[in-house]
Design a protein around this motif. Structure first.
Motif, PDB file in Angstrom:
ATOM      1  N   SER A 180      33.957  36.881  51.186  1.00 14.45           N
ATOM      2  CA  SER A 180      34.817  36.186  50.226  1.00 14.45           C
ATOM      3  C   SER A 180      36.181  36.834  50.232  1.00 14.45           C
ATOM      4  N   ILE A 181      37.144  36.018  49.877  1.00 17.10           N
ATOM      5  CA  ILE A 181      38.510  36.519  49.717  1.00 17.10           C
ATOM      6  C   ILE A 181      38.933  36.205  48.286  1.00 17.10           C
ATOM      7  N   ILE A 182      39.499  37.204  47.631  1.00 16.77           N
ATOM      8  CA  ILE A 182      40.020  37.019  46.277  1.00 16.77           C
ATOM      9  C   ILE A 182      41.520  37.252  46.334  1.00 16.77           C
ATOM     10  N   ALA A 183      42.275  36.338  45.749  1.00  9.79           N
ATOM     11  CA  ALA A 183      43.724  36.474  45.713  1.00  9.79           C
ATOM     12  C   ALA A 183      44.215  36.156  44.313  1.00  9.79           C
ATOM     13  N   VAL A 184      45.407  36.612  44.031  1.00 13.86           N
ATOM     14  CA  VAL A 184      46.003  36.432  42.705  1.00 13.86           C
ATOM     15  C   VAL A 184      47.395  35.859  42.880  1.00 13.86           C
ATOM     16  N   ARG A 185      47.683  34.817  42.131  1.00 17.66           N
ATOM     17  CA  ARG A 185      49.037  34.238  42.187  1.00 17.66           C
ATOM     18  C   ARG A 185      49.676  34.352  40.813  1.00 17.66           C
ATOM     19  N   GLY A 186      50.897  34.887  40.799  1.00 15.71           N
ATOM     20  CA  GLY A 186      51.626  35.063  39.544  1.00 15.71           C
ATOM     21  C   GLY A 186      52.328  33.787  39.132  1.00 15.71           C
ATOM     22  N   ARG A 187      52.900  33.810  37.947  1.00 17.01           N
ATOM     23  CA  ARG A 187      53.618  32.628  37.456  1.00 17.01           C
ATOM     24  C   ARG A 187      54.837  32.329  38.310  1.00 17.01           C
ATOM     25  N   LEU A 232      46.197  28.154  46.776  1.00 17.90           N
ATOM     26  CA  LEU A 232      46.942  28.599  45.591  1.00 17.90           C
ATOM     27  C   LEU A 232      48.242  27.811  45.441  1.00 17.90           C
ATOM     28  N   ASP A 233      48.956  27.659  46.562  1.00 19.79           N
ATOM     29  CA  ASP A 233      50.249  26.973  46.489  1.00 19.79           C
ATOM     30  C   ASP A 233      50.052  25.490  46.187  1.00 19.79           C
ATOM     31  N   GLU A 234      49.056  24.889  46.838  1.00 18.79           N
ATOM     32  CA  GLU A 234      48.800  23.454  46.633  1.00 18.79           C
ATOM     33  C   GLU A 234      48.483  23.158  45.161  1.00 18.79           C
ATOM     34  N   LEU A 235      47.714  24.055  44.539  1.00 21.19           N
ATOM     35  CA  LEU A 235      47.304  23.838  43.144  1.00 21.19           C
ATOM     36  C   LEU A 235      48.343  24.397  42.149  1.00 21.19           C
ATOM     37  N   ASP A 236      49.424  24.975  42.659  1.00 20.08           N
ATOM     38  CA  ASP A 236      50.414  25.668  41.816  1.00 20.08           C
ATOM     39  C   ASP A 236      49.686  26.573  40.829  1.00 20.08           C
ATOM     40  N   TYR A 237      48.811  27.368  41.398  1.00 23.33           N
ATOM     41  CA  TYR A 237      47.789  28.117  40.687  1.00 23.33           C
ATOM     42  C   TYR A 237      48.347  29.402  40.078  1.00 23.33           C
ATOM     43  N   VAL A 238      47.874  29.769  38.906  1.00 20.42           N
ATOM     44  CA  VAL A 238      48.228  31.054  38.293  1.00 20.42           C
ATOM     45  C   VAL A 238      46.946  31.774  37.890  1.00 20.42           C
ATOM     46  N   GLY A 239      46.742  32.991  38.425  1.00 23.88           N
ATOM     47  CA  GLY A 239      45.550  33.767  38.112  1.00 23.88           C
ATOM     48  C   GLY A 239      44.785  34.122  39.371  1.00 23.88           C
ATOM     49  N   VAL A 240      43.521  34.522  39.172  1.00 26.28           N
ATOM     50  CA  VAL A 240      42.648  34.924  40.290  1.00 26.28           C
ATOM     51  C   VAL A 240      41.900  33.711  40.822  1.00 26.28           C
ATOM     52  N   LEU A 241      41.889  33.562  42.143  1.00 19.66           N
ATOM     53  CA  LEU A 241      41.100  32.518  42.814  1.00 19.66           C
ATOM     54  C   LEU A 241      40.198  33.193  43.844  1.00 19.66           C
ATOM     55  N   THR A 242      38.964  32.713  43.945  1.00 19.81           N
ATOM     56  CA  THR A 242      38.005  33.252  44.910  1.00 19.81           C
ATOM     57  C   THR A 242      37.600  32.166  45.887  1.00 19.81           C
ATOM     58  N   LEU A 243      37.563  32.520  47.166  1.00 19.59           N
ATOM     59  CA  LEU A 243      37.108  31.590  48.193  1.00 19.59           C
ATOM     60  C   LEU A 243      35.945  32.245  48.935  1.00 19.59           C
ATOM     61  N   GLU A 244      34.773  31.587  48.897  1.00 16.55           N
ATOM     62  CA  GLU A 244      33.591  32.072  49.627  1.00 16.55           C
ATOM     63  C   GLU A 244      33.583  31.427  51.008  1.00 16.55           C
ATOM     64  N   GLN A 286      49.939  36.282  32.210  1.00 17.75           N
ATOM     65  CA  GLN A 286      50.975  36.647  31.220  1.00 17.75           C
ATOM     66  C   GLN A 286      52.354  36.787  31.845  1.00 17.75           C
ATOM     67  N   GLY A 287      52.469  36.484  33.132  1.00 13.92           N
ATOM     68  CA  GLY A 287      53.769  36.578  33.786  1.00 13.92           C
ATOM     69  C   GLY A 287      54.221  38.003  34.032  1.00 13.92           C
ATOM     70  N   LEU A 288      53.262  38.933  34.125  1.00 13.18           N
ATOM     71  CA  LEU A 288      53.601  40.343  34.385  1.00 13.18           C
ATOM     72  C   LEU A 288      53.540  40.614  35.890  1.00 13.18           C
ATOM     73  N   PRO A 289      54.175  41.698  36.347  1.00  8.35           N
ATOM     74  CA  PRO A 289      54.093  42.035  37.780  1.00  8.35           C
ATOM     75  C   PRO A 289      52.630  42.268  38.186  1.00  8.35           C
ATOM     76  N   LEU A 290      52.270  41.847  39.391  1.00  6.26           N
ATOM     77  CA  LEU A 290      50.896  42.018  39.871  1.00  6.26           C
ATOM     78  C   LEU A 290      50.706  43.440  40.387  1.00  6.26           C
ATOM     79  N   GLY A 291      49.470  43.939  40.259  1.00  5.58           N
ATOM     80  CA  GLY A 291      49.174  45.311  40.678  1.00  5.58           C
ATOM     81  C   GLY A 291      48.665  45.383  42.108  1.00  5.58           C
TER      82      GLY A 291
END
Ligand SMILES: Nc1ncnc2c1ncn2[C@@H]1O[C@H](COP(=O)(O)OP(=O)(O)OP(=O)(O)O)[C@@H](O)[C@H]1O
Ligand SMILES: [Mg+2]
Length: 370
Positions: A180-187, A232-244, A286-291
């Motif tokens: 699985s790949i987990i990614a995070v997209r900010g606001r 992530l880009d297609e969904l204009d996604y904000v938060g964590v997304l997981t792809l199995e 929350q629109g904070l910098p990602l870690g």
């Protein structure tokens, strides 16, 4: 900031545990009558009477469970920001929508057909060739609502056992491993990626997730990064997304399914990564910098399922970290997980075996690289 969470299980609990150091407060909305978060302000709302009160308390809304009525989430969006959006829920809760999106973005998947009758199911099994996996298009989790069909003659029986008006039928993939790949997209659209994990499932339930993999080609990680970034880009996604995904013998990847939330295969990040998936989800919404998503060391998550065993014995393992969910024992129920770390994969696998030996009913771990 008071964060509203739809659902009140262990994922919500771990979000809260990651959010308190950031100064967040949490209000959970549980619609099942069976909340287990055991933390924050939990509102039980089985008759949908408390939504207004919930919304009056929170600044923004997220969720730990994607099998929510889309109109409910759309209604919430009229009043408060919801991340990820109701559109992400709409797609991710329906395997047909999910596969259509993978197709549109040229993300490879197992060959599949959609069927709405036992006869169509049998025809699809003949076309795809056996074995196949038939799955209800909605409501599945932990391998529920699925059947493996080895002979077209068994299609009618599988149709009855799944008992759902619409199924997806997939060619059974002869994978080398599940990953699985987990990614995070900010606001602001920034995306960060965790190292991919190898996931061992038994009877449809995740038992072990190990990351980073010792033998993963950098090009494969890059391909997975590209797939999930496109989503992530297609969904204009904000938060964590997981792809199995399934990884085939030639290294190639086939997308299985995605989850619009923090995921069990990312629990290793709580102790094994610089920033956990939970903290990064909260930062993103929350629109904070990602870690930083880097792994500190080879890490493995061991799920504790059905029975807790003896927690004190588990903690005798060096650098073992136990995360209990405060739930009662029941067969097949996820009760806790143990995160293990070691400087080498060899030492890590040894610890994983020692841990498994202490857990009643835990299957012997066998990783693809051993
Ligand atoms: N096409 C397939 N070929 C081979 N194995 C499969 C296929 N589809 C599913 N499986 C196996 O069944 C498991 C569960 O399937 P899937 O991830 O689709 O269901 P799920 O019920 O949503 O699971 P969860 O929500 O726990 O991730 C997979 O992790 C994999 O081990
Ligand atoms: Mg799955």
């Amino acid at each position: 900031m008071n964060i509203g969470v739809l659902g009140a299980g262990q994922l919500g609990r771990m979000l809260a545990l990651a959010g308190y150091p950031l100064g967040n407060r949490f209000t959970f909305l549980d619609t099942t009558g069976n909340p287990s978060a055991g933390i924050g302000d939990v509102m039980v709302d089985t008759d949908q009477q408390h939504l207004t009160e919930f919304l009056s308390k929170v600044d923004l809304v997220t969720y730990e469970f994607e099998h929510l009525p889309v109109p409910l989430v759309q209604a919430i969006e009229e009043h408060k920001p919801v991340h990820p959006s109701s559109e992400a829920i709409r797609v991710c809760q329906n395997r047909a929508e999910e596969k259509a999106l993978f197709d549109r973005l040229a993300i490879p998947t197992p060959a599949y057909r959609l069927v709405e009758s036992a006869e169509a199911l049998e025809a699809a099994v003949r076309e795809l060739g056996t074995p196949v996996v038939a799955k209800s298009v909605t409501d599945g989790y932990d391998g529920k609502g699925q059947a493996v069909i080895k002979d077209p003659a068994n299609a009618a029986e599988a149709w009855r056992s799944i008992n759902h008006p619409r199924l997806i039928v997939e060619a059974f993939v002869d994978f080398v491993r599940e990953v699985s790949i987990i990614a995070v997209r900010g606001r602001d659209g920034q995306v960060v990626f965790y190292p991919m994990a190898e996931n061992l499932h038994v009877d449809g339930i995740l038992r072990y997730s190990l990351a980073p993999m010792p033998d993963l080609d950098a090009a494969v990680q890059q391909t997975a990064d590209e797939y999930i970034r496109a989503l992530l880009d297609e969904l204009d996604y904000v938060g964590v997304l997981t792809l199995e995904l399934f990884q085939a013998r030639d290294g190639s990847l086939l997308a299985n399914e995605m989850a619009p939330r923090v995921h069990n295969s990312g629990h290793w990040t709580m102790d094994g990564a610089v920033t956990s998936q939970f903290e990064n989800h909260l930062r993103a919404i929350q629109g904070l910098p990602l870690g930083d998503t880097a792994a500190r060391m080879p890490s493995c998550m061991v799920n504790v399922i059905g029975q807790e065993g003896e927690p004190a014995r588990l903690l005798e393992i060096e650098d073992a970290h136990l995360h209990r969910y405060g739930k009662g024992e029941r067969p097949g129920r996820k009760l806790a997980h143990v995160n293990l770390m070691a400087p080498t994969h060899e030492a890590l696998v040894e610890k994983v075996r020692a841990c498994a030996a202490l857990l009643p009913g835990a299957p012997a771990p066998r990783f693809s690289f051993e």
